[in-house]
Write a protein that holds these residues in place. Structure first.
Motif, PDB file in Angstrom:
ATOM      1  N   ASN A  93      17.769  -7.448  -6.498  1.00  0.00           N
ATOM      2  CA  ASN A  93      16.372  -7.098  -6.207  1.00  0.00           C
ATOM      3  C   ASN A  93      15.962  -5.839  -6.974  1.00  0.00           C
ATOM      4  O   ASN A  93      16.753  -4.905  -7.152  1.00  0.00           O
ATOM      5  CB  ASN A  93      16.183  -6.835  -4.711  1.00  0.00           C
ATOM      6  CG  ASN A  93      16.462  -8.046  -3.851  1.00  0.00           C
ATOM      7  OD1 ASN A  93      16.495  -9.192  -4.350  1.00  0.00           O
ATOM      8  ND2 ASN A  93      16.668  -7.819  -2.560  1.00  0.00           N
ATOM      9  N   TYR A  94      14.678  -5.814  -7.365  1.00  0.00           N
ATOM     10  CA  TYR A  94      14.082  -4.601  -7.929  1.00  0.00           C
ATOM     11  C   TYR A  94      13.357  -3.889  -6.784  1.00  0.00           C
ATOM     12  O   TYR A  94      12.578  -4.500  -6.044  1.00  0.00           O
ATOM     13  CB  TYR A  94      13.110  -4.956  -9.044  1.00  0.00           C
ATOM     14  CG  TYR A  94      13.789  -5.448 -10.301  1.00  0.00           C
ATOM     15  CD1 TYR A  94      14.112  -4.571 -11.343  1.00  0.00           C
ATOM     16  CD2 TYR A  94      14.132  -6.799 -10.443  1.00  0.00           C
ATOM     17  CE1 TYR A  94      14.747  -5.026 -12.501  1.00  0.00           C
ATOM     18  CE2 TYR A  94      14.761  -7.262 -11.587  1.00  0.00           C
ATOM     19  CZ  TYR A  94      15.059  -6.369 -12.607  1.00  0.00           C
ATOM     20  OH  TYR A  94      15.696  -6.831 -13.752  1.00  0.00           O
ATOM     21  N   ILE A  95      13.624  -2.577  -6.668  1.00  0.00           N
ATOM     22  CA  ILE A  95      13.159  -1.835  -5.485  1.00  0.00           C
ATOM     23  C   ILE A  95      12.310  -0.641  -5.922  1.00  0.00           C
ATOM     24  O   ILE A  95      12.655   0.056  -6.887  1.00  0.00           O
ATOM     25  CB  ILE A  95      14.359  -1.336  -4.648  1.00  0.00           C
ATOM     26  CG1 ILE A  95      15.273  -2.512  -4.278  1.00  0.00           C
ATOM     27  CG2 ILE A  95      13.864  -0.617  -3.396  1.00  0.00           C
ATOM     28  CD1 ILE A  95      16.579  -2.078  -3.614  1.00  0.00           C
ATOM     29  N   ALA A  96      11.227  -0.407  -5.183  1.00  0.00           N
ATOM     30  CA  ALA A  96      10.371   0.760  -5.441  1.00  0.00           C
ATOM     31  C   ALA A  96       9.629   1.130  -4.164  1.00  0.00           C
ATOM     32  O   ALA A  96       9.457   0.292  -3.257  1.00  0.00           O
ATOM     33  CB  ALA A  96       9.367   0.469  -6.546  1.00  0.00           C
ATOM     34  N   THR A  97       9.208   2.377  -4.085  1.00  0.00           N
ATOM     35  CA  THR A  97       8.356   2.834  -2.986  1.00  0.00           C
ATOM     36  C   THR A  97       6.990   3.161  -3.566  1.00  0.00           C
ATOM     37  O   THR A  97       6.874   3.939  -4.526  1.00  0.00           O
ATOM     38  CB  THR A  97       8.934   4.083  -2.296  1.00  0.00           C
ATOM     39  OG1 THR A  97      10.212   3.750  -1.731  1.00  0.00           O
ATOM     40  CG2 THR A  97       8.013   4.571  -1.195  1.00  0.00           C
ATOM     41  N   VAL A  98       5.953   2.565  -3.005  1.00  0.00           N
ATOM     42  CA  VAL A  98       4.594   2.766  -3.514  1.00  0.00           C
ATOM     43  C   VAL A  98       4.134   4.176  -3.160  1.00  0.00           C
ATOM     44  O   VAL A  98       4.178   4.571  -1.990  1.00  0.00           O
ATOM     45  CB  VAL A  98       3.622   1.735  -2.908  1.00  0.00           C
ATOM     46  CG1 VAL A  98       2.218   1.933  -3.470  1.00  0.00           C
ATOM     47  CG2 VAL A  98       4.118   0.315  -3.160  1.00  0.00           C
ATOM     48  N   PRO A  99       3.709   4.972  -4.154  1.00  0.00           N
ATOM     49  CA  PRO A  99       3.238   6.336  -3.867  1.00  0.00           C
ATOM     50  C   PRO A  99       2.005   6.319  -2.955  1.00  0.00           C
ATOM     51  O   PRO A  99       1.225   5.354  -2.960  1.00  0.00           O
ATOM     52  CB  PRO A  99       2.896   6.885  -5.258  1.00  0.00           C
ATOM     53  CG  PRO A  99       3.649   6.030  -6.217  1.00  0.00           C
ATOM     54  CD  PRO A  99       3.693   4.666  -5.594  1.00  0.00           C
ATOM     55  N   GLU A 100       1.839   7.387  -2.186  1.00  0.00           N
ATOM     56  CA  GLU A 100       0.664   7.498  -1.326  1.00  0.00           C
ATOM     57  C   GLU A 100      -0.600   7.503  -2.191  1.00  0.00           C
ATOM     58  O   GLU A 100      -0.649   8.103  -3.259  1.00  0.00           O
ATOM     59  CB  GLU A 100       0.721   8.774  -0.483  1.00  0.00           C
ATOM     60  CG  GLU A 100       1.824   8.789   0.550  1.00  0.00           C
ATOM     61  CD  GLU A 100       1.604   7.767   1.663  1.00  0.00           C
ATOM     62  OE1 GLU A 100       0.438   7.329   1.848  1.00  0.00           O
ATOM     63  OE2 GLU A 100       2.575   7.400   2.349  1.00  0.00           O
ATOM     64  N   GLY A 101      -1.625   6.824  -1.683  1.00  0.00           N
ATOM     65  CA  GLY A 101      -2.878   6.743  -2.415  1.00  0.00           C
ATOM     66  C   GLY A 101      -2.862   5.731  -3.542  1.00  0.00           C
ATOM     67  O   GLY A 101      -3.790   5.687  -4.358  1.00  0.00           O
ATOM     68  N   VAL A 117       0.855  -1.200   0.000  1.00  0.00           N
ATOM     69  CA  VAL A 117       0.000   0.000   0.000  1.00  0.00           C
ATOM     70  C   VAL A 117       0.887   1.245   0.000  1.00  0.00           C
ATOM     71  O   VAL A 117       2.124   1.155   0.079  1.00  0.00           O
ATOM     72  CB  VAL A 117      -0.948   0.004   1.216  1.00  0.00           C
ATOM     73  CG1 VAL A 117      -1.890  -1.196   1.174  1.00  0.00           C
ATOM     74  CG2 VAL A 117      -0.166   0.006   2.527  1.00  0.00           C
ATOM     75  N   GLY A 118       0.254   2.399  -0.093  1.00  0.00           N
ATOM     76  CA  GLY A 118       0.985   3.663  -0.169  1.00  0.00           C
ATOM     77  C   GLY A 118       1.993   3.830   0.952  1.00  0.00           C
ATOM     78  O   GLY A 118       1.676   3.631   2.125  1.00  0.00           O
ATOM     79  N   GLY A 119       3.237   4.198   0.595  1.00  0.00           N
ATOM     80  CA  GLY A 119       4.300   4.411   1.570  1.00  0.00           C
ATOM     81  C   GLY A 119       5.162   3.194   1.816  1.00  0.00           C
ATOM     82  O   GLY A 119       6.239   3.310   2.431  1.00  0.00           O
ATOM     83  N   ASP A 120       4.730   2.011   1.363  1.00  0.00           N
ATOM     84  CA  ASP A 120       5.517   0.787   1.554  1.00  0.00           C
ATOM     85  C   ASP A 120       6.693   0.751   0.576  1.00  0.00           C
ATOM     86  O   ASP A 120       6.573   1.151  -0.585  1.00  0.00           O
ATOM     87  CB  ASP A 120       4.666  -0.459   1.309  1.00  0.00           C
ATOM     88  CG  ASP A 120       3.690  -0.727   2.438  1.00  0.00           C
ATOM     89  OD1 ASP A 120       3.868  -0.165   3.531  1.00  0.00           O
ATOM     90  OD2 ASP A 120       2.741  -1.521   2.216  1.00  0.00           O
ATOM     91  N   GLU A 121       7.838   0.256   1.078  1.00  0.00           N
ATOM     92  CA  GLU A 121       8.962  -0.040   0.188  1.00  0.00           C
ATOM     93  C   GLU A 121       8.872  -1.512  -0.189  1.00  0.00           C
ATOM     94  O   GLU A 121       8.772  -2.382   0.668  1.00  0.00           O
ATOM     95  CB  GLU A 121      10.303   0.217   0.876  1.00  0.00           C
ATOM     96  CG  GLU A 121      11.489  -0.048  -0.065  1.00  0.00           C
ATOM     97  CD  GLU A 121      12.819  -0.143   0.663  1.00  0.00           C
ATOM     98  OE1 GLU A 121      13.651   0.770   0.488  1.00  0.00           O
ATOM     99  OE2 GLU A 121      13.016  -1.132   1.406  1.00  0.00           O
TER     100      GLU A 121
END
Length: 288
Positions: free
Chosen positions: A233-241, A163-167
């Motif tokens: 690893n492929y890394i991303a941070t899920v945008p808020e909302g 969800v939003g904010g998760d790495e």
């Protein structure tokens, strides 16, 4: 001198003042009669007063019960009448239940038929799901329905991974997903040893890596992921909302790994799938 007989002389003897043998008339009978008369009057008075006293509640109730007409005795209904009454009650119950279901489906719940195999083994092709959208906020692990957009020709049924904010970190060779530094899914550890973690609902294919989708190659930048060469690893941070969603059948699913889907806006989520309606042989709640 007149000549009295001896009997007359005795009766005409003078009475002495000191003669105590004189007997006054006996009035005892008269007193008894008077007393009897008085007692009779008292009894009459008491009886009259008793008649004038108000009746007690018990006496009134008893009197009312005596005056009430006898209740009619109900006849035992016949077997046919009983059967007809039961049929009416059963019909009424079904009608009320049907009405409740219709109201719930119209205002609180939705049904969603599934087309495709992207959520196997959890959800099969042609299953019908009951979807709830009552004050719903998506959470990790939920199976959600995402409405169609200009990029999506039909609604999607997927699982919320982040969800939003998760790495999020994904290692496709190991079938590994890490959220905020914690491994939530894995088939192999860093040394290549078989070590399953929390992926019981994933349709793992032996001997194949997890499909990368748009994350690999020239579309990588569109997905918001970067590649860590040290860990693979492929890394991303899920945008808020936004949400990162995947199908349980990882190698046969179009989801957030593809640029046409990407991170999904939470406002596109129709609701959470909570129950499988059909097929009836597999009816029940959806396990995470």
């Amino acid at each position: 001198m007149p000549n009295f007989s001896k009997e007359q002389e005795e009766n005409n003897q003078p009475v002495s003042d000191t003669d105590t043998s004189f007997a006054f008339p006996d009035k005892s009978d008269e007193s008894e009669e008077t007393t009897a008369e008085v007692l009779s009057d008292d009894v009459l008075i008491e009886a009259s007063e008793a008649a004038e006293l108000p009746k007690s509640e018990t006496d009134s109730e008893n009197e009312n019960k005596e005056n009430e007409p006898a209740e009619p005795v109900a006849e035992e209904p016949s077997a046919g009448v009983k059967a007809l009454s039961f049929a009416f009650d059963l019909t009424e119950l079904f009608a009320i239940s049907f009405a409740v279901v219709i109201v719930a489906l119209c205002f609180f719940l939705r049904h969603s038929p599934v087309s495709g195999a992207s959520m196997e083994p959890t959800i099969q092709n042609l299953d019908t799901l009951l979807v709830s959208n009552i004050a719903y906020t998506p959470e990790r692990g939920d199976v959600v329905i995402v409405q169609s957009t200009h990029n999506l020709q039909k609604p999607l049924v997927k699982r919320v991974i982040a969800v939003g904010g998760d790495e999020i970190q994904i290692n496709f060779d190991r079938w590994m997903i890490m959220i905020n530094g914690e491994i939530v899914e894995q088939r192999f550890d860093e040394n290549g040893n078989y070590a399953v973690i929390g992926s019981e609902y994933v349709n793992y294919i032996e001997g194949q890596p997890m499909r990368l989708g748009s994350i690999d190659g020239s579309d990588l930048y569109k997905t918001g992921f970067t590649y860590d060469t040290a860990t693979g690893n492929y890394i991303a941070t899920v945008p808020e909302g936004r949400l990162f969603i995947l199908g349980d059948n990882r190698n046969d699913s179009k989801d957030s790994r593809d640029a046409t889907v990407g991170f999904v806006d939470v406002r596109l989520v129709v609701g959470k799938a909570i129950f499988r309606l059909t097929p009836f042989s597999n009816m029940g709640t959806l396990d995470k």
